[in-house]
Design a protein around this motif. Structure first.
Motif, PDB file in Angstrom:
ATOM      1  N   ASP A 136      35.912 -11.913  20.315  1.00 28.64           N
ATOM      2  CA  ASP A 136      36.617 -10.777  20.913  1.00 28.64           C
ATOM      3  C   ASP A 136      38.108 -11.060  21.047  1.00 28.64           C
ATOM      4  N   VAL A 137      38.425 -12.256  21.521  1.00 29.66           N
ATOM      5  CA  VAL A 137      39.850 -12.605  21.682  1.00 29.66           C
ATOM      6  C   VAL A 137      40.537 -12.606  20.317  1.00 29.66           C
ATOM      7  N   VAL A 138      39.847 -13.159  19.308  1.00 32.41           N
ATOM      8  CA  VAL A 138      40.424 -13.184  17.966  1.00 32.41           C
ATOM      9  C   VAL A 138      40.712 -11.759  17.486  1.00 32.41           C
ATOM     10  N   ARG A 139      39.772 -10.858  17.680  1.00 27.32           N
ATOM     11  CA  ARG A 139      39.972  -9.466  17.235  1.00 27.32           C
ATOM     12  C   ARG A 139      41.097  -8.788  18.003  1.00 27.32           C
ATOM     13  N   ARG A 140      41.210  -9.123  19.288  1.00 28.47           N
ATOM     14  CA  ARG A 140      42.304  -8.535  20.090  1.00 28.47           C
ATOM     15  C   ARG A 140      43.663  -9.002  19.575  1.00 28.47           C
ATOM     16  N   VAL A 141      43.756 -10.317  19.314  1.00 28.21           N
ATOM     17  CA  VAL A 141      45.027 -10.859  18.820  1.00 28.21           C
ATOM     18  C   VAL A 141      45.364 -10.251  17.460  1.00 28.21           C
ATOM     19  N   GLU A 142      44.347 -10.134  16.622  1.00 28.82           N
ATOM     20  CA  GLU A 142      44.520  -9.537  15.297  1.00 28.82           C
ATOM     21  C   GLU A 142      45.064  -8.100  15.418  1.00 28.82           C
ATOM     22  N   ALA A 143      44.447  -7.306  16.313  1.00 29.69           N
ATOM     23  CA  ALA A 143      44.884  -5.911  16.485  1.00 29.69           C
ATOM     24  C   ALA A 143      46.327  -5.861  16.992  1.00 29.69           C
ATOM     25  N   ILE A 144      46.646  -6.760  17.920  1.00 30.48           N
ATOM     26  CA  ILE A 144      48.012  -6.780  18.467  1.00 30.48           C
ATOM     27  C   ILE A 144      49.014  -7.158  17.376  1.00 30.48           C
ATOM     28  N   MET A 145      48.653  -8.119  16.537  1.00 26.28           N
ATOM     29  CA  MET A 145      49.559  -8.509  15.449  1.00 26.28           C
ATOM     30  C   MET A 145      49.829  -7.339  14.516  1.00 26.28           C
ATOM     31  N   ASN A 146      48.772  -6.598  14.188  1.00 25.40           N
ATOM     32  CA  ASN A 146      48.956  -5.465  13.281  1.00 25.40           C
ATOM     33  C   ASN A 146      49.784  -4.355  13.921  1.00 25.40           C
ATOM     34  N   ASP A 147      49.695  -4.269  15.235  1.00 25.68           N
ATOM     35  CA  ASP A 147      50.417  -3.220  15.942  1.00 25.68           C
ATOM     36  C   ASP A 147      51.893  -3.582  16.136  1.00 25.68           C
ATOM     37  N   VAL A 148      52.136  -4.836  16.504  1.00 27.98           N
ATOM     38  CA  VAL A 148      53.470  -5.235  16.961  1.00 27.98           C
ATOM     39  C   VAL A 148      54.393  -5.669  15.821  1.00 27.98           C
ATOM     40  N   LEU A 149      53.845  -6.314  14.814  1.00 30.37           N
ATOM     41  CA  LEU A 149      54.704  -6.881  13.765  1.00 30.37           C
ATOM     42  C   LEU A 149      55.087  -5.823  12.730  1.00 30.37           C
ATOM     43  N   THR A 150      56.281  -5.968  12.180  1.00 32.94           N
ATOM     44  CA  THR A 150      56.717  -5.052  11.125  1.00 32.94           C
ATOM     45  C   THR A 150      55.962  -5.390   9.841  1.00 32.94           C
ATOM     46  N   PRO A 151      55.913  -4.436   8.875  1.00 33.61           N
ATOM     47  CA  PRO A 151      55.259  -4.745   7.599  1.00 33.61           C
ATOM     48  C   PRO A 151      55.830  -6.007   6.963  1.00 33.61           C
ATOM     49  N   ARG A 152      57.138  -6.174   7.016  1.00 26.53           N
ATOM     50  CA  ARG A 152      57.781  -7.365   6.443  1.00 26.53           C
ATOM     51  C   ARG A 152      57.292  -8.650   7.119  1.00 26.53           C
ATOM     52  N   GLN A 153      57.223  -8.586   8.440  1.00 30.98           N
ATOM     53  CA  GLN A 153      56.800  -9.781   9.185  1.00 30.98           C
ATOM     54  C   GLN A 153      55.349 -10.140   8.857  1.00 30.98           C
ATOM     55  N   ARG A 154      54.503  -9.130   8.721  1.00 30.57           N
ATOM     56  CA  ARG A 154      53.109  -9.411   8.351  1.00 30.57           C
ATOM     57  C   ARG A 154      53.040  -9.958   6.934  1.00 30.57           C
ATOM     58  N   GLU A 155      53.876  -9.412   6.090  1.00 26.44           N
ATOM     59  CA  GLU A 155      53.932  -9.884   4.702  1.00 26.44           C
ATOM     60  C   GLU A 155      54.287 -11.376   4.667  1.00 26.44           C
ATOM     61  N   VAL A 156      55.300 -11.751   5.429  1.00 27.25           N
ATOM     62  CA  VAL A 156      55.712 -13.159   5.451  1.00 27.25           C
ATOM     63  C   VAL A 156      54.596 -14.036   6.007  1.00 27.25           C
ATOM     64  N   LEU A 157      53.964 -13.551   7.075  1.00 27.11           N
ATOM     65  CA  LEU A 157      52.868 -14.328   7.662  1.00 27.11           C
ATOM     66  C   LEU A 157      51.753 -14.578   6.663  1.00 27.11           C
ATOM     67  N   VAL A 158      51.427 -13.560   5.879  1.00 27.39           N
ATOM     68  CA  VAL A 158      50.361 -13.721   4.887  1.00 27.39           C
ATOM     69  C   VAL A 158      50.802 -14.669   3.774  1.00 27.39           C
ATOM     70  N   MET A 159      52.065 -14.538   3.349  1.00 27.76           N
ATOM     71  CA  MET A 159      52.541 -15.420   2.276  1.00 27.76           C
ATOM     72  C   MET A 159      52.542 -16.881   2.725  1.00 27.76           C
ATOM     73  N   VAL A 160      52.959 -17.090   3.967  1.00 30.77           N
ATOM     74  CA  VAL A 160      53.009 -18.469   4.463  1.00 30.77           C
ATOM     75  C   VAL A 160      51.626 -18.938   4.885  1.00 30.77           C
ATOM     76  N   GLY A 161      50.940 -18.096   5.673  1.00 32.35           N
ATOM     77  CA  GLY A 161      49.700 -18.531   6.298  1.00 32.35           C
ATOM     78  C   GLY A 161      48.501 -18.498   5.373  1.00 32.35           C
ATOM     79  N   VAL A 162      48.422 -17.479   4.528  1.00 31.69           N
ATOM     80  CA  VAL A 162      47.245 -17.360   3.660  1.00 31.69           C
ATOM     81  C   VAL A 162      47.489 -18.053   2.324  1.00 31.69           C
ATOM     82  N   HIS A 163      48.660 -17.802   1.744  1.00 33.73           N
ATOM     83  CA  HIS A 163      48.929 -18.382   0.428  1.00 33.73           C
ATOM     84  C   HIS A 163      49.566 -19.763   0.506  1.00 33.73           C
ATOM     85  N   GLY A 164      49.984 -20.155   1.693  1.00 31.44           N
ATOM     86  CA  GLY A 164      50.536 -21.499   1.868  1.00 31.44           C
ATOM     87  C   GLY A 164      51.906 -21.688   1.257  1.00 31.44           C
ATOM     88  N   LEU A 165      52.639 -20.592   1.028  1.00 32.06           N
ATOM     89  CA  LEU A 165      53.974 -20.726   0.434  1.00 32.06           C
ATOM     90  C   LEU A 165      54.970 -21.266   1.455  1.00 32.06           C
TER      91      LEU A 165
END
Ligand SMILES: [Zn+2]
Lengths: 213, 110
Positions: A136-165
């Protein structure tokens, strides 16, 4: 080894002539002697590309020394300042080589103009003992991230965090620079911190929800 | 600071490679380390360029065994958040420590 003071180095380098050539030759020696030992953590020294990396780094570093010595403020030994330039040149180059085959198109495939949605992967097979309240906490944090962060910021997070760039490669792909990227992600952290605090989620709660047993 | 140890432990796990990811979801530890980094987020952080201009001084302070984090807290804070500057600092320290060791040795012999 050389016993030049910072003033000696600057005096030698600031005028074309024998003194400058000698100083550059000494820096060349120092770089070739001390840089490789610090780089073999990233590229094995018996790798066929290693010597070329050292050559290119030394050349580029000496060029930058000639270009930027007026900006040297004497807050360190001159040689430390030169080593700093060399390390940045070499590691930037190594990161670029490592990631040059990944294209932005590949990463962005499937995103719309809203940018990626942050989706946290919880694998129930690998982590059967996770508690429902953790999830539940994970889903809450996830929802907050999608709500609060700009598309660019989420993009960077995915590039760094998921793709390891690494950050400097993300910056190059997004046609910005490492400095601006840091500021953008500092803004992302600030927004998220404010929001999580407002929602009463503590750092400890989040960390324990995200740890894997 | 127990939470800091936890974050460091999480950080030390590299995120999995692209091909290994189920539905390209973000691994738990990635979000955890990002969320963990929020605790140390401050309004007046300095960015990479400023850190670069201070890094040689910072590394020399560390190499002397002094508390660089106390003397230059903003550089420390940035290093905690920025993997690129962090690895450049580590490499720079390795270079100057090797150089200083030889220098000391030469001074003793000479
Ligand atoms: Zn940085």
């Amino acid at each position: 080894m050389d016993k030049r003071t910072n003033a000696d180095w600057l005096a030698a380098i600031s005028h074309a002539g024998d003194d400058r050539e000698n100083a550059l030759a000494d820096l060349d020696d120092l770089l070739r002697k001390y840089l490789p030992g610090a780089l073999n953590r990233w590229l094995a020294s018996n790798d066929p590309r290693f010597n070329a990396l050292v050559d290119e780094t030394v050349q580029e570093t000496l060029l930058r020394v000639l270009q930027h010595y007026p900006a040297f403020e004497g807050r360190s030994q001159f040689t430390t300042w030169v080593f700093k330039i060399a390390v940045r040149v070499a590691l930037t180059d190594l990161r670029r080589r490592r990631w040059k085959n990944i294209s932005l198109d590949e990463i962005e495939a499937g995103w719309d103009e809203e940018g990626p949605e942050i989706h946290v992967a919880i694998d129930p097979v690998a982590q059967p003992e996770r508690l429902a309240e953790q999830n539940d906490v994970v889903r809450r944090v996830e929802a907050i991230m999608n709500d609060v962060l700009t598309p660019r910021q989420r993009e960077v997070l995915v590039m760094v965090g998921v793709h390891g760039l690494p950050g400097d490669q993300v910056a190059a792909m997004l046609k910005t620079n490492r400095n601006a990227l840091y500021k953008m992600m500092h803004d992302a952290r600030s927004r998220l911190k404010q929001r999580l605090e407002a929602e009463g989620l503590t750092t400890d709660e989040i960390i324990s929800a995200f740890s894997q047993q | 600071m127990k939470w800091l140890d936890k974050i460091i432990a999480l950080f030390s796990k590299r995120p999995p490679a692209m091909g290994d990811l189920p539905q390209k979801g973000m691994p738990l530890q990635v979000v955890a380390s990002f969320a963990g980094s929020l605790a140390g987020t401050q309004p007046g952080e300095i960015a990479c360029d400023e850190v670069d201009s201070l890094m040689d001084g910072f590394a020399e302070i560390m190499a002397r065994g002094e508390d660089a984090s106390r003397i230059m807290p903003l550089v420390r804070l940035h290093i905690d958040h920025c993997p690129e500057c962090r690895e450049e600092l580590e490499a720079l320290l390795a270079v100057i420590e090797a150089y200083q060791q030889d220098d000391h040795h030469a001074a003793k012999v000479g």
